[in-house]
Design a protein around this motif. Structure first.
Motif, PDB file in Angstrom:
ATOM      1  N   ILE A  36     -39.995 -13.918 -27.430  1.00  0.00           N
ATOM      2  CA  ILE A  36     -41.048 -14.908 -27.214  1.00  0.00           C
ATOM      3  C   ILE A  36     -42.322 -14.192 -26.774  1.00  0.00           C
ATOM      4  N   THR A  37     -43.440 -14.508 -27.432  1.00  0.00           N
ATOM      5  CA  THR A  37     -44.722 -13.889 -27.095  1.00  0.00           C
ATOM      6  C   THR A  37     -45.732 -14.898 -26.549  1.00  0.00           C
ATOM      7  N   GLY A  38     -45.412 -16.191 -26.622  1.00  0.00           N
ATOM      8  CA  GLY A  38     -46.332 -17.212 -26.140  1.00  0.00           C
ATOM      9  C   GLY A  38     -45.597 -18.432 -25.635  1.00  0.00           C
ATOM     10  N   ALA A  39     -46.237 -19.142 -24.709  1.00  0.00           N
ATOM     11  CA  ALA A  39     -45.690 -20.388 -24.173  1.00  0.00           C
ATOM     12  C   ALA A  39     -46.732 -21.485 -24.357  1.00  0.00           C
ATOM     13  N   TRP A  40     -46.311 -22.579 -24.981  1.00  0.00           N
ATOM     14  CA  TRP A  40     -47.169 -23.735 -25.181  1.00  0.00           C
ATOM     15  C   TRP A  40     -46.800 -24.740 -24.101  1.00  0.00           C
ATOM     16  N   VAL A  41     -47.745 -25.032 -23.201  1.00  0.00           N
ATOM     17  CA  VAL A  41     -47.460 -25.930 -22.077  1.00  0.00           C
ATOM     18  C   VAL A  41     -48.181 -27.261 -22.270  1.00  0.00           C
ATOM     19  N   PRO A  42     -47.666 -28.321 -21.644  1.00  0.00           N
ATOM     20  CA  PRO A  42     -48.297 -29.633 -21.773  1.00  0.00           C
ATOM     21  C   PRO A  42     -49.620 -29.674 -21.016  1.00  0.00           C
ATOM     22  N   PRO A  43     -50.379 -30.757 -21.171  1.00  0.00           N
ATOM     23  CA  PRO A  43     -51.639 -30.853 -20.437  1.00  0.00           C
ATOM     24  C   PRO A  43     -51.425 -30.607 -18.945  1.00  0.00           C
ATOM     25  N   CYS A  44     -52.270 -29.767 -18.398  1.00  0.00           N
ATOM     26  CA  CYS A  44     -52.110 -29.338 -17.001  1.00  0.00           C
ATOM     27  C   CYS A  44     -52.825 -30.250 -16.017  1.00  0.00           C
ATOM     28  N   ALA A  48     -53.174 -40.495 -15.824  1.00  0.00           N
ATOM     29  CA  ALA A  48     -53.497 -41.800 -15.238  1.00  0.00           C
ATOM     30  C   ALA A  48     -52.377 -42.356 -14.358  1.00  0.00           C
ATOM     31  N   TYR A  49     -51.154 -41.911 -14.567  1.00  0.00           N
ATOM     32  CA  TYR A  49     -50.023 -42.431 -13.801  1.00  0.00           C
ATOM     33  C   TYR A  49     -49.531 -41.423 -12.764  1.00  0.00           C
ATOM     34  N   GLY A  50     -50.446 -40.553 -12.329  1.00  0.00           N
ATOM     35  CA  GLY A  50     -50.147 -39.609 -11.256  1.00  0.00           C
ATOM     36  C   GLY A  50     -49.013 -38.667 -11.584  1.00  0.00           C
ATOM     37  N   LYS A  51     -48.105 -38.491 -10.628  1.00  0.00           N
ATOM     38  CA  LYS A  51     -47.022 -37.518 -10.836  1.00  0.00           C
ATOM     39  C   LYS A  51     -45.954 -38.013 -11.797  1.00  0.00           C
ATOM     40  N   GLU A  52     -46.088 -39.244 -12.275  1.00  0.00           N
ATOM     41  CA  GLU A  52     -45.165 -39.764 -13.292  1.00  0.00           C
ATOM     42  C   GLU A  52     -45.717 -39.553 -14.701  1.00  0.00           C
ATOM     43  N   ASP A  53     -46.935 -39.063 -14.812  1.00  0.00           N
ATOM     44  CA  ASP A  53     -47.611 -38.945 -16.097  1.00  0.00           C
ATOM     45  C   ASP A  53     -47.457 -37.533 -16.645  1.00  0.00           C
ATOM     46  N   VAL A  54     -47.069 -37.419 -17.901  1.00  0.00           N
ATOM     47  CA  VAL A  54     -46.867 -36.112 -18.526  1.00  0.00           C
ATOM     48  C   VAL A  54     -48.163 -35.493 -19.042  1.00  0.00           C
ATOM     49  N   ILE A  95     -46.854 -12.549 -22.015  1.00  0.00           N
ATOM     50  CA  ILE A  95     -46.689 -13.874 -22.620  1.00  0.00           C
ATOM     51  C   ILE A  95     -48.050 -14.576 -22.596  1.00  0.00           C
ATOM     52  N   GLN A  96     -48.525 -14.960 -23.769  1.00  0.00           N
ATOM     53  CA  GLN A  96     -49.751 -15.739 -23.846  1.00  0.00           C
ATOM     54  C   GLN A  96     -49.424 -17.187 -23.491  1.00  0.00           C
ATOM     55  N   VAL A  97     -50.366 -17.887 -22.872  1.00  0.00           N
ATOM     56  CA  VAL A  97     -50.150 -19.282 -22.481  1.00  0.00           C
ATOM     57  C   VAL A  97     -51.176 -20.152 -23.202  1.00  0.00           C
ATOM     58  N   TYR A  98     -50.671 -21.167 -23.895  1.00  0.00           N
ATOM     59  CA  TYR A  98     -51.511 -22.100 -24.630  1.00  0.00           C
ATOM     60  C   TYR A  98     -51.322 -23.488 -24.021  1.00  0.00           C
ATOM     61  N   ALA A  99     -52.404 -24.036 -23.482  1.00  0.00           N
ATOM     62  CA  ALA A  99     -52.323 -25.373 -22.884  1.00  0.00           C
ATOM     63  C   ALA A  99     -52.661 -26.427 -23.925  1.00  0.00           C
ATOM     64  N   ASP A 100     -51.840 -27.451 -23.987  1.00  0.00           N
ATOM     65  CA  ASP A 100     -52.121 -28.601 -24.828  1.00  0.00           C
ATOM     66  C   ASP A 100     -53.193 -29.418 -24.110  1.00  0.00           C
ATOM     67  N   VAL A 101     -54.233 -29.775 -24.806  1.00  0.00           N
ATOM     68  CA  VAL A 101     -55.325 -30.543 -24.215  1.00  0.00           C
ATOM     69  C   VAL A 101     -55.606 -31.742 -25.104  1.00  0.00           C
ATOM     70  N   THR A 102     -55.593 -32.906 -24.516  1.00  0.00           N
ATOM     71  CA  THR A 102     -55.847 -34.135 -25.255  1.00  0.00           C
ATOM     72  C   THR A 102     -57.086 -34.791 -24.664  1.00  0.00           C
ATOM     73  N   LEU A 103     -58.230 -34.535 -25.253  1.00  0.00           N
ATOM     74  CA  LEU A 103     -59.496 -34.995 -24.689  1.00  0.00           C
ATOM     75  C   LEU A 103     -59.795 -36.460 -24.987  1.00  0.00           C
ATOM     76  N   ASP A 104     -59.222 -37.005 -26.050  1.00  0.00           N
ATOM     77  CA  ASP A 104     -59.608 -38.351 -26.458  1.00  0.00           C
ATOM     78  C   ASP A 104     -58.670 -39.462 -25.976  1.00  0.00           C
ATOM     79  N   HIS A 105     -57.706 -39.157 -25.143  1.00  0.00           N
ATOM     80  CA  HIS A 105     -56.798 -40.181 -24.623  1.00  0.00           C
ATOM     81  C   HIS A 105     -57.233 -40.612 -23.229  1.00  0.00           C
ATOM     82  N   LYS A 106     -58.470 -41.018 -23.073  1.00  0.00           N
ATOM     83  CA  LYS A 106     -58.997 -41.401 -21.764  1.00  0.00           C
ATOM     84  C   LYS A 106     -58.383 -42.728 -21.331  1.00  0.00           C
ATOM     85  N   ILE A 107     -57.948 -42.775 -20.084  1.00  0.00           N
ATOM     86  CA  ILE A 107     -57.311 -43.979 -19.552  1.00  0.00           C
ATOM     87  C   ILE A 107     -57.367 -43.901 -18.029  1.00  0.00           C
TER      88      ILE A 107
END
Length: 140
Positions: A36-44, A48-54, A95-107
């Motif tokens: 493995i040379t990279g890790a893709w992580v969820p939005p950091c 909107a739902y605090g610690k229950e929100d992914v 290990i490279q780290v790639y963060a998933d970023v979702t800019l248009d899901h504002k809530i």
């Protein structure tokens, strides 16, 4: 930079809260041995739902788990300090780290404010429907 690397998706919907960054930090030294040379992580950032929100219901792009918002300081995955430790450990193990970023899901806006807008055709956003500005109340 590694060409033709192998990236592991480190996104799991059903992990208990406060686990993912600790898990990534713990497993980072083993990942290169498994190819493995990279890790893709969820939005950091805080969802909107605090610690229950992914992280896909974007609330605050600048809160990585350090501000008391939405009933929690940590995000679903842990604190900003734990995120930075995990990234540092990944980098120390090539290990490279790639963060998933979702800019248009504002809530999750907290209130409204008055703003000036101009009406456009919803099917052709280059076509103005009015030349005058009007005041509306928008969630912010």
């Amino acid at each position: 930079m590694t060409l033709n690397g192998t990236m592991m998706q480190y996104c799991e919907w059903y992990l208990p809260p406060q686990i993912l960054w600790k898990q990534l930090k713990k497993e980072a030294p083993q990942l290169p041995r498994e190819g493995i040379t990279g890790a893709w992580v969820p939005p950091c950032y805080k969802g909107a739902y605090g610690k229950e929100d992914v992280g896909y219901a974007t609330y605050d792009l600048y809160d990585l788990g350090e501000f008391d918002q939405k009933g929690t300081i940590p995000t679903q995955y842990a604190t900003k300090a734990q995120l930075l430790e995990a990234i540092k450990t990944c980098h120390q193990n090539a290990i490279q780290v790639y963060a998933d970023v979702t800019l248009d899901h504002k809530i999750g806006a907290d209130g409204t404010e008055k703003v000036l807008v101009q009406r456009y055709n919803p099917t052709n956003r280059e076509e103005k429907l009015s030349t005058e500005m009007e005041t509306i109340e928008a969630w912010t």
